[in-house]
Design a protein around this motif. Structure first.
Motif, mmCIF file in Angstrom:
data_model
loop_
_atom_site.group_PDB
_atom_site.id
_atom_site.type_symbol
_atom_site.label_atom_id
_atom_site.label_comp_id
_atom_site.label_asym_id
_atom_site.label_seq_id
_atom_site.Cartn_x
_atom_site.Cartn_y
_atom_site.Cartn_z
ATOM 1 N N PRO A 23 0.811 -1.207 0.000
ATOM 2 C CA PRO A 23 0.000 0.000 0.000
ATOM 3 C C PRO A 23 0.843 1.255 0.000
ATOM 4 N N ALA A 24 2.074 1.134 0.520
ATOM 5 C CA ALA A 24 2.935 2.315 0.585
ATOM 6 C C ALA A 24 3.331 2.815 -0.791
ATOM 7 N N ARG A 25 3.131 1.985 -1.813
ATOM 8 C CA ARG A 25 3.522 2.380 -3.166
ATOM 9 C C ARG A 25 2.555 3.390 -3.748
ATOM 10 N N THR A 26 1.349 3.452 -3.194
ATOM 11 C CA THR A 26 0.350 4.372 -3.723
ATOM 12 C C THR A 26 0.669 5.780 -3.248
ATOM 13 N N ARG A 27 1.082 6.634 -4.166
ATOM 14 C CA ARG A 27 1.535 7.971 -3.810
ATOM 15 C C ARG A 27 0.480 9.038 -4.047
ATOM 16 N N GLY A 28 -0.572 8.708 -4.756
ATOM 17 C CA GLY A 28 -1.590 9.708 -5.027
ATOM 18 C C GLY A 28 -2.838 9.048 -5.561
ATOM 19 N N ARG A 29 -3.798 9.854 -5.927
ATOM 20 C CA ARG A 29 -5.056 9.336 -6.434
ATOM 21 C C ARG A 29 -5.082 9.498 -7.953
ATOM 22 N N ALA A 30 -5.408 8.414 -8.640
ATOM 23 C CA ALA A 30 -5.454 8.453 -10.097
ATOM 24 C C ALA A 30 -6.610 9.332 -10.569
ATOM 25 N N THR A 31 -6.351 10.132 -11.577
ATOM 26 C CA THR A 31 -7.380 10.971 -12.170
ATOM 27 C C THR A 31 -8.090 10.203 -13.278
ATOM 28 N N ALA A 32 -9.158 10.788 -13.798
ATOM 29 C CA ALA A 32 -9.864 10.165 -14.917
ATOM 30 C C ALA A 32 -8.923 9.984 -16.099
ATOM 31 N N ARG A 33 -8.045 10.949 -16.285
ATOM 32 C CA ARG A 33 -7.074 10.859 -17.383
ATOM 33 C C ARG A 33 -6.137 9.671 -17.184
ATOM 34 N N ASP A 34 -5.736 9.436 -15.931
ATOM 35 C CA ASP A 34 -4.871 8.292 -15.642
ATOM 36 C C ASP A 34 -5.573 6.979 -15.956
ATOM 37 N N TRP A 35 -6.848 6.875 -15.585
ATOM 38 C CA TRP A 35 -7.599 5.645 -15.837
ATOM 39 C C TRP A 35 -7.817 5.430 -17.334
ATOM 40 N N ILE A 36 -8.085 6.514 -18.054
ATOM 41 C CA ILE A 36 -8.230 6.405 -19.509
ATOM 42 C C ILE A 36 -6.902 5.978 -20.125
ATOM 43 N N GLY A 37 -5.806 6.543 -19.605
ATOM 44 C CA GLY A 37 -4.486 6.142 -20.087
ATOM 45 C C GLY A 37 -4.215 4.676 -19.804
ATOM 46 N N GLY A 38 -4.700 4.188 -18.655
ATOM 47 C CA GLY A 38 -4.515 2.787 -18.300
ATOM 48 C C GLY A 38 -5.229 1.840 -19.247
ATOM 49 N N ALA A 39 -6.312 2.328 -19.863
ATOM 50 C CA ALA A 39 -7.036 1.509 -20.844
ATOM 51 C C ALA A 39 -6.252 1.365 -22.141
ATOM 52 N N ARG A 40 -5.230 2.229 -22.341
ATOM 53 C CA ARG A 40 -4.348 2.177 -23.516
ATOM 54 C C ARG A 40 -5.168 2.198 -24.813
ATOM 55 N N LEU A 41 -5.836 3.319 -25.011
ATOM 56 C CA LEU A 41 -6.772 3.435 -26.129
ATOM 57 C C LEU A 41 -6.122 3.152 -27.476
ATOM 58 N N ARG A 42 -4.817 3.447 -27.586
ATOM 59 C CA ARG A 42 -4.162 3.241 -28.888
ATOM 60 C C ARG A 42 -4.103 1.764 -29.277
ATOM 61 N N PRO A 302 12.738 5.970 -26.916
ATOM 62 C CA PRO A 302 11.399 5.564 -26.484
ATOM 63 C C PRO A 302 10.286 6.412 -27.086
ATOM 64 N N ARG A 303 10.463 7.721 -27.124
ATOM 65 C CA ARG A 303 9.396 8.579 -27.643
ATOM 66 C C ARG A 303 9.118 8.276 -29.112
ATOM 67 N N GLU A 304 10.156 8.050 -29.903
ATOM 68 C CA GLU A 304 9.967 7.736 -31.316
ATOM 69 C C GLU A 304 9.314 6.374 -31.489
ATOM 70 N N LEU A 305 9.665 5.428 -30.627
ATOM 71 C CA LEU A 305 9.058 4.096 -30.712
ATOM 72 C C LEU A 305 7.591 4.118 -30.283
ATOM 73 N N ILE A 306 7.241 5.032 -29.387
ATOM 74 C CA ILE A 306 5.826 5.215 -29.060
ATOM 75 C C ILE A 306 5.079 5.716 -30.290
ATOM 76 N N THR A 307 5.712 6.611 -31.037
ATOM 77 C CA THR A 307 5.111 7.085 -32.290
ATOM 78 C C THR A 307 4.940 5.934 -33.269
ATOM 79 N N ALA A 308 5.943 5.056 -33.353
ATOM 80 C CA ALA A 308 5.851 3.888 -34.233
ATOM 81 C C ALA A 308 4.705 2.984 -33.807
ATOM 82 N N LEU A 309 4.528 2.826 -32.486
ATOM 83 C CA LEU A 309 3.414 2.015 -31.975
ATOM 84 C C LEU A 309 2.081 2.629 -32.389
ATOM 85 N N GLN A 310 1.955 3.941 -32.225
ATOM 86 C CA GLN A 310 0.709 4.620 -32.585
ATOM 87 C C GLN A 310 0.421 4.499 -34.080
#
Length: 331
Positions: A23-42, A302-310
């Motif tokens: 539980p100590a790993r939880t440093r904050g509360r996830a926002t709606a944007r974080d949860w949407i990001g977790g769904a990995r829409l791409r 990494p940033r360019e490879l994220i673009t390649a993934l998208q």
């Protein structure tokens, strides 16, 4: 320094992922944007493309040529196709949250360089992420059960159960196969063969040669998206002890495989062009795929490879949509 990190990482591992999470790993509360990001829409194109292809291939092989609307209206085909799409999307989202949970509690994400994950970055409690993952698996199961009831194909319950179990054990459990170079096998089978051929079968009661060609093409695209993602994380995964296919074969061969996965669908497209000339317009999706290929086989940033993934993901979507539309518009 890296060796010291690795030793610390190994000491913190647990055979039980739930116990590894603190539980100590939880440093904050996830926002709606974080949860949407977790769904990995791409990555959701992996669910859309096979259902589009399975539906449109089912149409051209159904004998109701020249009227896609009539095909969808017949025997509840539209309802079944929408439910198949929901199964694929819910399953994909469930896999994404499940991976977030399992990788996070194992500590695998400690070394990642891509977008932050809910569990690994301490944005949400592991149990909460797990609950969300199981909820989406449950939604996929409900949509699948409705398909079974409508079609009376009760054996599909076994296929659906296998898909959910395979989705969980991709990174979950004590011996996840995604950590042993089998991730591409999973996505090829379930987001290629099962999704396309399953959609075609529940609509017209059989699978066809065109269905197989579309299924293999969708499977290769799914493998390409996973491979470029793992190329991006290859050093970090190796450090964390995650043996993806990219880690196992090494970077040069991983790049070659990525290129093959991206381009083989266009070889399979020849089958459709010979049968239905208009499907040749699908080759325009190479405008997205070729830049992805160029980045994926040359860059280590990494940033360019994220673009390649998208670009890989959107290229697969363009392939599926254009091929689907041109099949649906056949006279």
């Amino acid at each position: 320094m890296a060796r010291a990190k690795n030793e610390t990482h190994k000491q913190g591992r647990s055979g039980n992922p739930a116990k590894a999470a603190s539980p100590a790993r939880t440093r904050g509360r996830a926002t709606a944007r974080d949860w949407i990001g977790g769904a990995r829409l791409r990555t959701l194109t992996l669910g859309v493309v096979p259902v589009v292809l399975g539906t449109t291939v089912g149409f051209v092989d159904s004998g109701i040529a020249g009227d896609f609307g009539a095909f969808l209206a017949k025997d509840g085909h539209l309802t079944i196709a929408v439910l198949a799409l929901l199964v694929a999307l819910f399953l994909q989202i469930g896999v994404n949250y499940s991976n977030d949970y399992s990788d996070g509690v194992r500590g695998t994400d400690e070394f990642r360089v891509g977008p932050a994950r809910l569990t690994g970055a301490g944005l949400a409690k592991p149990r909460t992420v797990l609950t969300v993952a199981l909820t989406f698996f449950g939604l996929a199961a409900v949509a699948g059960i409705v398909i079974v009831i409508l079609t009376q194909l009760w054996w599909l319950l076994i296929v659906g159960a296998a898909a959910i179990v395979a989705a969980w054990f991709y990174t979950g459990g004590k011996k996840p196969y995604g950590y042993n170079a089998l991730g591409e096998v999973f996505v090829f089978v379930f987001f290629g063969l099962v999704a396309v051929l399953g959609t075609e079968y529940v609509l017209i009661g059989r699978v066809t040669a065109s269905g197989w060609a579309a299924a293999v093409a969708a499977g290769f695209f799914a493998c390409a998206v996973l491979m470029v993602n793992n190329i991006r994380d290859i050093d970090e995964d190796r450090l964390a002890g995650k043996r993806t296919l990219a880690v196992t074969v090494g970077l040069p061969i991983a790049r070659v495989l990525y290129g093959l996965f991206l381009l083989l669908p266009y070889v399979l497209l020849i089958w459709f062009v010979l049968l239905y000339f208009r499907t040749g317009f699908t080759y325009f999706s190479l405008l997205l795929v070729l830049p992805a290929l160029a980045i994926g086989v040359s860059s280590r940033k990494p940033r360019e490879l994220i673009t390649a993934l998208q670009l890989s993901s959107f290229g697969s979507l363009a392939y599926g949509v254009v091929l689907g539309v041109t099949l649906a518009l056949q006279p």
